[in-house]
Design an enzyme around this catalytic site. Structure first.
Site, PDB file in Angstrom:
ATOM      1  N   GLU A 188      -7.975 -11.470   5.042  1.00 50.26           N
ATOM      2  CA  GLU A 188      -9.017 -12.173   3.783  1.00 50.26           C
ATOM      3  C   GLU A 188      -9.720 -13.221   4.809  1.00 50.26           C
ATOM      4  O   GLU A 188     -10.143 -14.171   4.206  1.00 50.26           O
ATOM      5  CB  GLU A 188      -8.459 -12.768   2.773  1.00 50.26           C
ATOM      6  CG  GLU A 188      -8.012 -11.695   1.715  1.00 50.26           C
ATOM      7  CD  GLU A 188      -7.742 -12.180   0.430  1.00 50.26           C
ATOM      8  OE1 GLU A 188      -8.027 -13.388   0.063  1.00 50.26           O
ATOM      9  OE2 GLU A 188      -6.892 -11.537  -0.290  1.00 50.26           O
ATOM     10  N   HIS A 231      -4.701  -4.806   5.678  1.00 52.18           N
ATOM     11  CA  HIS A 231      -4.657  -5.349   4.371  1.00 52.18           C
ATOM     12  C   HIS A 231      -5.272  -4.219   3.407  1.00 52.18           C
ATOM     13  O   HIS A 231      -6.216  -3.635   3.250  1.00 52.18           O
ATOM     14  CB  HIS A 231      -5.829  -6.427   4.150  1.00 52.18           C
ATOM     15  CG  HIS A 231      -5.810  -7.123   3.064  1.00 52.18           C
ATOM     16  ND1 HIS A 231      -6.869  -8.149   2.743  1.00 52.18           N
ATOM     17  CD2 HIS A 231      -4.820  -7.000   1.953  1.00 52.18           C
ATOM     18  CE1 HIS A 231      -6.468  -8.392   1.318  1.00 52.18           C
ATOM     19  NE2 HIS A 231      -5.258  -7.976   0.961  1.00 52.18           N
ATOM     20  N   PRO A 275      -2.657  -3.263  -8.802  1.00 61.26           N
ATOM     21  CA  PRO A 275      -1.385  -2.662  -8.981  1.00 61.26           C
ATOM     22  C   PRO A 275      -1.583  -1.197  -9.588  1.00 61.26           C
ATOM     23  O   PRO A 275      -0.601  -0.440  -9.686  1.00 61.26           O
ATOM     24  CB  PRO A 275      -0.628  -3.564  -9.929  1.00 61.26           C
ATOM     25  CG  PRO A 275      -1.258  -4.860  -9.735  1.00 61.26           C
ATOM     26  CD  PRO A 275      -2.768  -4.589  -9.388  1.00 61.26           C
ATOM     27  N   ASP A 301      -0.825  -7.662   4.702  1.00 62.38           N
ATOM     28  CA  ASP A 301      -0.589  -7.965   3.251  1.00 62.38           C
ATOM     29  C   ASP A 301      -0.855  -6.458   2.722  1.00 62.38           C
ATOM     30  O   ASP A 301      -1.923  -5.756   2.767  1.00 62.38           O
ATOM     31  CB  ASP A 301      -1.728  -8.752   2.786  1.00 62.38           C
ATOM     32  CG  ASP A 301      -1.685  -8.867   1.192  1.00 62.38           C
ATOM     33  OD1 ASP A 301      -0.912  -8.052   0.591  1.00 62.38           O
ATOM     34  OD2 ASP A 301      -2.345  -9.535   0.460  1.00 62.38           O
ATOM     35  N   ASN A 326       3.960 -14.112  -1.918  1.00 67.93           N
ATOM     36  CA  ASN A 326       2.767 -14.353  -2.936  1.00 67.93           C
ATOM     37  C   ASN A 326       3.255 -14.979  -4.202  1.00 67.93           C
ATOM     38  O   ASN A 326       4.236 -14.488  -4.769  1.00 67.93           O
ATOM     39  CB  ASN A 326       2.164 -12.948  -3.135  1.00 67.93           C
ATOM     40  CG  ASN A 326       0.841 -13.253  -4.127  1.00 67.93           C
ATOM     41  OD1 ASN A 326       0.923 -12.602  -5.209  1.00 67.93           O
ATOM     42  ND2 ASN A 326      -0.178 -14.093  -3.474  1.00 67.93           N
ATOM     43  N   PHE A 328       2.512 -13.644 -10.950  1.00 68.60           N
ATOM     44  CA  PHE A 328       3.433 -12.741  -9.850  1.00 68.60           C
ATOM     45  C   PHE A 328       4.082 -13.669  -8.884  1.00 68.60           C
ATOM     46  O   PHE A 328       3.679 -14.566  -8.379  1.00 68.60           O
ATOM     47  CB  PHE A 328       2.312 -11.912  -9.417  1.00 68.60           C
ATOM     48  CG  PHE A 328       3.002 -10.957  -8.351  1.00 68.60           C
ATOM     49  CD1 PHE A 328       3.690  -9.770  -8.666  1.00 68.60           C
ATOM     50  CD2 PHE A 328       3.067 -11.252  -6.874  1.00 68.60           C
ATOM     51  CE1 PHE A 328       4.459  -8.973  -7.693  1.00 68.60           C
ATOM     52  CE2 PHE A 328       3.722 -10.364  -6.015  1.00 68.60           C
ATOM     53  CZ  PHE A 328       4.561  -9.238  -6.361  1.00 68.60           C
TER      54      PHE A 328
END
Length: 658
Positions: free
Chosen positions: A353, A460, A465, A516, A571, A576
């Site tokens: 990112e 990444h 989800p 990630d 995270n 979450f």
């Protein structure tokens, strides 16, 4: 529930949670030193309450607040005695009107278990209307009632003249609604923060002058009623209640600025005001280093970091409404990010990112001892130059004095999928996979000292989800492309000692796979990477078809943090908490000798979510130390020989002097 518990259509009253009311009246006062003592956790709270009450009594409104105290002491809350936040100039304000309406409703609900009784009456009326429509449904009525009773989430203790709350109440962490209104409570214990599922909390009509900052941890709270207490200030931590829709403060001698923000912007105006007033708390304990062996440090070990730094364009106040705006600001976050990288001083840094402008204008100048390789997401290809600057991607940095860059390659998942003849047979490749433009940056690095090489892949995967299938397809593409690159790298004129180490086997190429992955340990992505295979009908494909054969890869991958049992998350947000980031390594060629441990657990008890004051991203960095297994000693070059000879001469001269 115990036999002494009472149920009103899903709302429950459990008297054993509180002391007997008669016993309370005969017992010493809660704020008696004989009861609390100087070491009591509530002693300082009550001292603060008493000071606040003294300040109120000495204010120009002394008589008014005396009236409030007297009316509350008698157990009667009379609206005429209560300070109103409305006046002639603002009474037509929509937010003030809402306050007055809700306060009136609250004052009419002071009878014992008012809310439970109302709910029961409504349920009875509903049953009488619909109960006789279908007699065949009545046979299962008792079973349905039992099932519903087992799912209760609401407690009503309103109007019971309760003075003390048992801490047992705060073990009922499943509660979504709690009524403690119209009692005689002097304070709310900070343990209320355990009730993380609360949506509604009513503590109106008590004798509260102080509210614990820990209430700010109730991040699911949507309605908070404080009517008719003696609260003058709200804790700044209430700014973390980002889901709060209703804050009832009428009938309190509340701070004028809070009233102003309520008038202007309603509840959210108050929340933002308090949020941005929050002071920086003491930092957590530093994350501890976990050593996996006791071998002495050698120059054949590398520190590897992976870190999703949270792109500035994604760090909006809407997404991270619990984070003070000045904390969320890139200028503030970037300083903390770069400080963290430089403090750990890893040899290899994989960042996700990273915006294109940030890579060129910030990270590259700040990481002056490193060489960087960056690619933005595929969408940048279709954009004009000024638009590309905000596109994020993956950036791999390595210490210039330690490594040579031999190769740099890009994996574009959507492009690679479109070029695969097998994939093109399936419509979901076009409808789902090709719509996501995630990438991987691959670098081949050569250690200047040992002449050994290592492949570093920085990726990444897609975040959503509901697109588990896309993540899994991206993971299979990733490993297929890395296999192709290793085959190509094998044909390069590598150093003789490293070529001998490879033994003409591309799977012996030391490989580090960082990033990630947006996938937890129970995911298809994790299963595929760790077990080197995935079935075509795996549940994470979500019923979509991407082939009929089992997909495999040739590498013996293992997570570097597989041995770190205490790592609960990488995270952390209110919605979450889990592990999404990984450092994978080829276990046949690389040994893990240490890793950076988890975040201070005591500190995390006071955190709603990241980013926050001491954590500049919604992810934390992972750092591990690696060593290439069974390295053949490198051919010592002339420079190395000269350094060794010089060191030997200096040691001999020092011995002669002594």
């Amino acid at each position: 529930m115990s036999q002494s518990s009472y149920s009103y259509n899903g709302m429950y009253y459990a008297p054993n949670l509180f002391q007997n009311q008669q016993m309370q009246s005969a017992s010493p006062r809660l704020d008696s030193p004989a009861i609390l003592g100087n070491n009591s956790p509530y002693y300082s709270i009550l001292q603060q309450q008493q000071q606040q009450q003294q300040q109120l009594m000495s204010s120009p409104h002394q008589m008014q607040y005396s009236s409030i105290n007297n009316s509350m002491a008698n157990g009667n809350i009379n609206p005429a005695h209560v300070t109103s936040i409305a006046n002639a100039s603002n009474s037509k304000n929509i937010h003030i009107q809402k306050q007055l309406e809700l306060a009136k409703k609250s004052r009419n609900s002071s009878s014992p278990h008012h809310n439970a009784r109302v709910a029961a009456a409504v349920a009875r009326a509903s049953n009488s209307t619909h109960g006789n429509n279908n007699n065949s449904n009545n046979s299962n009525s008792s079973n349905n009632t039992e099932k519903e009773a087992g799912q209760w989430t609401i407690l009503d203790f309103g109007g019971m003249a309760i003075k003390n709350i048992s801490l047992e109440l705060f073990k009922y962490t499943f509660l979504t609604t709690l009524y403690l209104n119209h009692n005689k409570l002097l304070f709310i214990p900070p343990e209320i923060s355990n009730l993380k599922s609360l949506n509604v909390l009513d503590i109106s009509g008590n004798k509260l002058t102080y509210l614990p900052p820990e209430m700010g941890l109730l991040s699911e709270l949507k309605e908070l009623y404080l009517f008719d207490n003696i609260v003058a200030e709200l804790p700044n931590e209430f700014g973390f209640l980002f889901k709060l829709e209703i804050l009832g403060i009428e009938g309190n001698p509340i701070n004028e600025k809070i009233v102003q923000h309520l008038q202007q912007d309603g509840t959210q105006g108050v929340i933002v005001y308090l949020r941005d007033k929050c002071q920086v708390p003491p930092p957590p304990e530093k994350r501890k280093w976990i050593a996996f062996d006791d071998e002495p440090m050698m120059n054949d070990r590398y520190l590897v970091m992976t870190y999703n730094v949270l792109s500035d364009k994604y760090a909006s106040s809407q997404t991270y409404a619990y984070t003070p705006s000045w904390v969320l600001n890139w200028e503030n976050r970037s300083k903390k990010i770069i400080k963290e990288i430089l403090e750990y001083s890893p040899d290899i840094v994989c960042l996700q990112e990273v915006e294109m402008s940030q890579f060129h204008d910030f990270f590259t100048p700040q990481l002056s001892e490193y060489t960087g390789v960056f690619w933005p997401k595929s969408r940048a290809k279709t954009m004009q130059e000024f638009e590309k600057k905000s596109v994020d991607g993956c950036a791999t940095f390595f210490k210039t004095r330690k490594f040579n860059l031999i190769e740099q390659d890009l994996i574009e998942f959507n492009h690679t999928a479109s070029q695969n003849p097998e994939f093109r047979k399936y419509p979901d490749i076009y409808n789902r996979v090709m719509l996501k433009d995630n990438i991987t940056v691959v670098t081949l690095l050569e250690d200047k000292e040992t002449n050994f090489c290592i492949i570093v892949a920085n990726t990444h995967l897609h975040w959503d989800p509901t697109y588990k299938d896309v993540k899994l397809v991206q993971a299979t593409i990733l490993m297929e492309e890395i296999q192709k690159f290793t085959d190509i790298y094998m044909k390069r004129p590598l150093r003789p000692q490293f070529t001998k180490y490879l033994q003409n086997d591309s799977t012996r190429f030391p490989l580090i796979l960082c990033g990630d992955f947006n996938s937890e340990e129970n995911s298809g992505v994790y299963e595929f990477l760790s077990k080197a295979k995935i079935a075509p009908d795996h549940e994470d494909y979500l019923g979509h078809s991407y082939g009929t054969e089992e997909v495999t890869h040739k590498f013996q991958l293992k997570s570097a943090y597989a041995e770190v049992n205490d790592l609960e998350f990488t995270n952390y947000t209110p919605g979450f908490k889990g592990i999404l980031d990984y450092i994978w390594y080829t276990s046949n060629t690389i040994k893990i000798t240490g890793a950076l441990g988890p975040v201070d657990k005591q500190y995390m008890k006071k955190v709603v979510g990241f980013p926050e004051f001491h954590f500049p991203s919604d992810h934390i960095p992972l750092i591990t130390q690696i060593k290439i297994k069974n390295q053949i000693p490198p051919i010592i070059n002339s420079a190395a020989m000269a350094r060794q000879a010089q060191a030997a001469q200096q040691a001999a001269a020092q011995n002669r002097r002594h």
